[in-house]
Motif scaffolding. Sequence first.
Motif, short mmCIF file in Angstrom:
data_model
loop_
_atom_site.label_atom_id
_atom_site.label_comp_id
_atom_site.label_asym_id
_atom_site.label_seq_id
_atom_site.Cartn_x
_atom_site.Cartn_y
_atom_site.Cartn_z
N LEU A 101 0.84 -1.18 -0.30
CA LEU A 101 -0.05 -0.01 -0.04
C LEU A 101 0.99 1.39 0.06
CD1 LEU A 101 -2.81 -0.99 2.57
CD2 LEU A 101 -2.85 -1.04 0.11
N ILE A 102 2.02 1.14 0.59
CA ILE A 102 2.74 2.49 0.65
C ILE A 102 4.11 1.98 -0.25
CG2 ILE A 102 4.35 3.67 2.14
CD1 ILE A 102 2.49 3.42 4.48
N LYS A 103 4.38 2.70 -0.93
CA LYS A 103 5.53 2.84 -2.00
C LYS A 103 6.70 3.44 -1.45
CE LYS A 103 2.27 0.42 -4.64
NZ LYS A 103 2.00 -0.85 -4.93
N ARG A 104 7.99 3.19 -2.00
CA ARG A 104 9.25 3.74 -1.92
C ARG A 104 9.75 4.22 -2.99
NH1 ARG A 104 14.15 2.53 2.39
NH2 ARG A 104 15.78 3.37 1.17
N LEU A 105 10.34 5.19 -3.02
CA LEU A 105 11.09 5.77 -4.38
C LEU A 105 12.27 6.62 -4.19
CD1 LEU A 105 11.12 5.93 -7.46
CD2 LEU A 105 9.76 8.10 -7.21
N ASP A 106 13.65 6.02 -4.40
CA ASP A 106 14.78 6.76 -4.23
C ASP A 106 15.14 7.75 -5.30
OD1 ASP A 106 16.30 5.34 -1.43
OD2 ASP A 106 15.19 3.91 -2.61
N ILE A 107 15.18 8.72 -5.07
CA ILE A 107 15.83 9.92 -6.23
C ILE A 107 17.10 10.30 -5.89
CG2 ILE A 107 14.95 11.94 -7.34
CD1 ILE A 107 12.19 11.32 -6.44
N ASN A 108 18.04 10.62 -7.14
CA ASN A 108 19.43 10.72 -6.61
C ASN A 108 19.56 11.88 -5.95
OD1 ASN A 108 20.46 8.31 -7.86
ND2 ASN A 108 20.51 9.21 -9.82
N TYR B 95 18.17 13.47 -3.66
CA TYR B 95 17.55 13.62 -2.29
C TYR B 95 18.08 12.34 -1.46
CZ TYR B 95 14.22 16.72 -4.32
OH TYR B 95 13.44 17.94 -5.03
N ARG B 96 18.50 12.73 -0.41
CA ARG B 96 19.35 11.89 0.54
C ARG B 96 18.45 10.90 1.40
NH1 ARG B 96 19.88 16.74 3.77
NH2 ARG B 96 18.90 16.60 5.58
N HIS B 97 16.99 11.30 1.40
CA HIS B 97 15.88 10.33 1.99
C HIS B 97 15.09 10.05 1.02
CE1 HIS B 97 13.97 9.06 5.66
NE2 HIS B 97 12.94 9.31 4.97
N PRO B 98 14.53 8.75 1.04
CA PRO B 98 13.60 8.31 -0.14
C PRO B 98 12.41 8.98 0.24
CG PRO B 98 13.83 6.64 1.64
CD PRO B 98 14.94 7.51 1.92
N PHE B 99 11.44 8.64 -0.79
CA PHE B 99 10.14 9.41 -0.75
C PHE B 99 9.09 8.14 -0.65
CE2 PHE B 99 12.27 12.80 -3.23
CZ PHE B 99 11.58 14.07 -2.46
N PHE B 100 8.14 8.32 -0.27
CA PHE B 100 7.11 7.36 -0.03
C PHE B 100 5.71 8.01 -0.30
CE2 PHE B 100 10.48 6.61 3.06
CZ PHE B 100 10.52 5.35 3.09
N TYR B 101 4.83 7.03 -1.11
CA TYR B 101 3.70 7.29 -1.55
C TYR B 101 2.70 6.29 -1.48
CZ TYR B 101 5.12 5.18 -5.93
OH TYR B 101 5.63 4.35 -7.08
N ARG B 102 1.33 6.64 -1.29
CA ARG B 102 0.24 5.69 -0.93
C ARG B 102 -0.35 5.23 -2.35
NH1 ARG B 102 -2.73 9.46 3.32
NH2 ARG B 102 -1.99 10.69 1.64
N GLN B 103 -0.74 3.85 -2.58
CA GLN B 103 -1.38 3.41 -3.88
C GLN B 103 -2.65 3.96 -3.66
OE1 GLN B 103 -0.10 1.64 -6.13
NE2 GLN B 103 -2.17 1.41 -7.19
#
Length: 244
Positions: A35-42, A44-52
């Motif tokens: 339900l909660i997805k993780r996305l690492d972006i170069n 940014y030092r901390h991952p992003f999270f988003y909800r389905q």
Amino acid sequence: MGYIRSAIRNFISFTREFGFAGAIRIVINNRNRDLIKRLDINKYRHPFFYRQGTTDFPILRIIIGQELVFKNFKDPRLIIDAGANVGYVSVFYANRFPKSDVISVEMEDSNFKMLVQNTSGYENIKPIKAALWNHSNGVTFGESDGKDSYNLIDQSDRRRTVTSVTLVELLNKRHADIIKLDIEGAEVEVLDDMRKENIQPNVLIVELHDRFRNGCSRALEKYLDGRVFNWRRIYEYEVIDFRK
């Protein structure tokens, strides 16, 4: 064939916004059942999270992927992000201006939980669970059918009272370089309070919500009356620049 062409177009867009590794991660996220997805972006030092199944990912694309955010500022000291949702604007500014203090105000429970998760890697972000208002006695709002949406004007039988906070309290005698308001109709009360308290940031960013509450645009016009500024629009935001 239509599905394949659409998938290719989406992948190209994701690559443009988040890089090749990010695009691959999004495709994997779309296939898993979390339900909660993780996305690492170069950048940014901390991952992003988003909800389905919410507006999280489209907003992530707009704010972080496409950077449709006001950026023309050098070394702001204090940024107020009111109606911070899940924290993407706050993270954008905290990452771009690491010496700034960012105060993120969000009233909705599930959004605030995500905001804390998204901002936990940034010591210069202070999350506050409250509604921005013209007093600190609490405010009642109506919940909509959306999983992550609400409005401060009660339009349903589902009513909740939450903690409220004023800009005077948030500023604590400091000057705000940037104030962003995306507060679902509360701009009527907050802009009036800003006018009475003579609060003028260097840049004011507002999303107006006349579509479900009359008077939002009028409140901004009343606040701006007699002030000197430049006005432009970025995405859905009115950007009012008071700098000379």
